[in-house]
Design a protein around this motif. Structure first.
Motif, PDB file in Angstrom:
ATOM      1  N   VAL A 225      -0.735   4.691  -5.234  1.00 47.13           N
ATOM      2  CA  VAL A 225      -0.064   5.704  -6.774  1.00 47.13           C
ATOM      3  C   VAL A 225       0.188   7.203  -6.650  1.00 47.13           C
ATOM      4  O   VAL A 225       0.790   7.106  -7.706  1.00 47.13           O
ATOM      5  CB  VAL A 225      -2.497   5.706  -6.628  1.00 47.13           C
ATOM      6  CG1 VAL A 225      -3.030   4.669  -6.571  1.00 47.13           C
ATOM      7  CG2 VAL A 225      -2.482   6.411  -5.499  1.00 47.13           C
ATOM      8  N   GLY A 226       0.059   7.793  -5.605  1.00 45.80           N
ATOM      9  CA  GLY A 226       1.000   8.950  -6.127  1.00 45.80           C
ATOM     10  C   GLY A 226       2.840   9.050  -5.457  1.00 45.80           C
ATOM     11  O   GLY A 226       3.763  10.059  -4.925  1.00 45.80           O
ATOM     12  N   TRP A 227       3.344   7.891  -5.542  1.00 47.02           N
ATOM     13  CA  TRP A 227       4.474   7.013  -5.108  1.00 47.02           C
ATOM     14  C   TRP A 227       5.364   8.344  -5.975  1.00 47.02           C
ATOM     15  O   TRP A 227       7.045   8.692  -5.486  1.00 47.02           O
ATOM     16  CB  TRP A 227       4.959   5.734  -5.622  1.00 47.02           C
ATOM     17  CG  TRP A 227       5.154   5.345  -6.669  1.00 47.02           C
ATOM     18  CD1 TRP A 227       4.017   4.687  -7.270  1.00 47.02           C
ATOM     19  CD2 TRP A 227       6.103   5.357  -7.986  1.00 47.02           C
ATOM     20  NE1 TRP A 227       4.369   4.462  -8.619  1.00 47.02           N
ATOM     21  CE2 TRP A 227       5.616   4.668  -9.122  1.00 47.02           C
ATOM     22  CE3 TRP A 227       7.606   5.854  -7.157  1.00 47.02           C
ATOM     23  CZ2 TRP A 227       7.001   4.391 -10.213  1.00 47.02           C
ATOM     24  CZ3 TRP A 227       8.698   5.905  -8.909  1.00 47.02           C
ATOM     25  CH2 TRP A 227       7.768   5.264  -9.318  1.00 47.02           C
ATOM     26  N   MET A 228       4.760   8.604  -7.426  1.00 47.02           N
ATOM     27  CA  MET A 228       5.900   9.479  -7.798  1.00 47.02           C
ATOM     28  C   MET A 228       5.986  10.424  -7.284  1.00 47.02           C
ATOM     29  O   MET A 228       7.372  11.082  -7.568  1.00 47.02           O
ATOM     30  CB  MET A 228       5.939   8.882  -9.999  1.00 47.02           C
ATOM     31  CG  MET A 228       5.716   7.815 -10.540  1.00 47.02           C
ATOM     32  SD  MET A 228       6.184   7.705 -12.429  1.00 47.02           S
ATOM     33  CE  MET A 228       7.045   8.998 -12.557  1.00 47.02           C
ATOM     34  N   GLU A 229       5.382  11.488  -7.640  1.00 45.52           N
ATOM     35  CA  GLU A 229       5.186  12.360  -6.776  1.00 45.52           C
ATOM     36  C   GLU A 229       5.493  12.686  -5.405  1.00 45.52           C
ATOM     37  O   GLU A 229       5.821  13.722  -5.212  1.00 45.52           O
ATOM     38  CB  GLU A 229       3.365  12.936  -6.340  1.00 45.52           C
ATOM     39  CG  GLU A 229       2.365  13.292  -8.455  1.00 45.52           C
ATOM     40  CD  GLU A 229       2.054  11.950  -9.377  1.00 45.52           C
ATOM     41  OE1 GLU A 229       2.616  10.998  -7.735  1.00 45.52           O
ATOM     42  OE2 GLU A 229       1.830  11.865  -9.900  1.00 45.52           O
ATOM     43  N   LEU A 230       5.040  11.979  -4.921  1.00 50.24           N
ATOM     44  CA  LEU A 230       6.568  12.086  -3.797  1.00 50.24           C
ATOM     45  C   LEU A 230       8.186  12.286  -3.523  1.00 50.24           C
ATOM     46  O   LEU A 230       8.437  12.170  -2.369  1.00 50.24           O
ATOM     47  CB  LEU A 230       6.353  10.754  -2.616  1.00 50.24           C
ATOM     48  CG  LEU A 230       3.907  10.550  -2.172  1.00 50.24           C
ATOM     49  CD1 LEU A 230       3.891   9.007  -1.729  1.00 50.24           C
ATOM     50  CD2 LEU A 230       3.801  11.554  -0.996  1.00 50.24           C
ATOM     51  N   LEU A 231       8.397  11.444  -4.679  1.00 51.08           N
ATOM     52  CA  LEU A 231       9.712  11.497  -4.592  1.00 51.08           C
ATOM     53  C   LEU A 231      10.143  12.737  -5.170  1.00 51.08           C
ATOM     54  O   LEU A 231      11.648  13.556  -5.127  1.00 51.08           O
ATOM     55  CB  LEU A 231      10.549  10.527  -6.120  1.00 51.08           C
ATOM     56  CG  LEU A 231      10.254   9.060  -5.472  1.00 51.08           C
ATOM     57  CD1 LEU A 231      10.245   8.522  -6.469  1.00 51.08           C
ATOM     58  CD2 LEU A 231      10.655   8.647  -4.371  1.00 51.08           C
ATOM     59  N   ASP A 232       8.948  13.841  -5.455  1.00 52.08           N
ATOM     60  CA  ASP A 232       9.567  15.408  -6.503  1.00 52.08           C
ATOM     61  C   ASP A 232      10.251  16.419  -5.049  1.00 52.08           C
ATOM     62  O   ASP A 232       9.297  16.053  -4.401  1.00 52.08           O
ATOM     63  CB  ASP A 232       8.562  15.724  -6.732  1.00 52.08           C
ATOM     64  CG  ASP A 232       8.382  14.846  -8.218  1.00 52.08           C
ATOM     65  OD1 ASP A 232       8.764  14.396  -8.629  1.00 52.08           O
ATOM     66  OD2 ASP A 232       7.187  15.213  -8.730  1.00 52.08           O
TER      67      ASP A 232
END
Length: 232
Positions: A225-232
């Motif tokens: 569920v946090g895949w987008m944050e993991l890209l930051d």
């Protein structure tokens, strides 16, 4: 290609290689964790944590994969069961999560608790609330629960789990169920549930049989569920 492979093996950018056993494909290496001095001292003084744990066990813990034992009548109303009931209620609200089973706190007994407060209910999008009949319900605790399907229609919806922190997937569940049992004092409990509440009950009943939602999910929908944050 060889240069690219060589660069890929180095981490971080300074060029230091992975330490032994800590490569990308080495799950066992990543599972190891060093304690800080204070954590190590606390462990030495207090000893290892004992069930019921303050935080849910994570997938991989053997207690999550065994069938839980029934609670004997002599234990109803006793201090052990009252402590477990309090730990489940506290765990629900600390999470926050909607359902929590005794095995998730390291106790292999057929007990679960569930709660959906109005404030938490309002956090769901209106369309989802309508489609899945997401309605608030008070804290309920069931000992030795028995499940009966009232409406066998299967409805697909998103699920997460406190024992698989950070992930979700879509799972099929029956639309309406009835669950009965007793509470921690031995008083009868009967709950007829539809929609989201029925989904929560089925999820928690699975925990008592050593089943996780990942065993029933559509694997193509399994998501961090946090895949987008993991890209930051």
């Amino acid at each position: 290609m060889a240069a690219a492979l060589g660069a890929a093996r180095r981490f971080p950018a300074a060029g230091r290689p992975f330490p032994p056993g800590r490569g990308c494909g080495d799950a066992a290496g990543w599972a190891r964790r060093e304690r800080s001095y204070w954590r190590a001292l606390r462990r030495r003084v207090l000893g290892p944590p004992a069930p019921p744990f303050a935080a849910p066990c994570q997938v991989g813990a053997p207690v999550l994969r065994g069938a839980a034992a029934a609670v004997g009548p002599e234990r109803l109303g006793g201090p052990e069961l009252r402590e477990l009931a309090a730990a489940l209620a506290a765990g629900l609200r600390r999470g926050p999560c909607l359902g929590l089973s005794a095995p998730q706190l390291g106790v292999p007994l057929r007990v679960f608790a569930a709660e959906l407060p109005p404030a938490r209910c309002r956090r769901y999008p209106p369309a989802l609330r309508l489609a899945h009949r997401i309605e608030p319900f008070p804290l309920r605790l069931l000992v030795n629960p028995r499940l009966r399907v009232l409406d066998s229609r299967l409805v697909t919806g998103p699920e997460g789990c406190a024992s698989l922190r950070g992930f979700s997937a879509y799972v099929q569940r029956h639309w309406a169920v009835h669950v009965s049992g007793v509470d921690e004092r031995g008083e009868p409990v009967s709950w007829e549930a539809t929609g989201w509440a029925a989904r929560i009950i089925q999820h928690e009943m699975d925990h008592l049989d050593g089943i996780l939602y990942i065993d029933r999910m559509d694997p193509r929908t399994f998501t961090n569920v946090g895949w987008m944050e993991l890209l930051d």
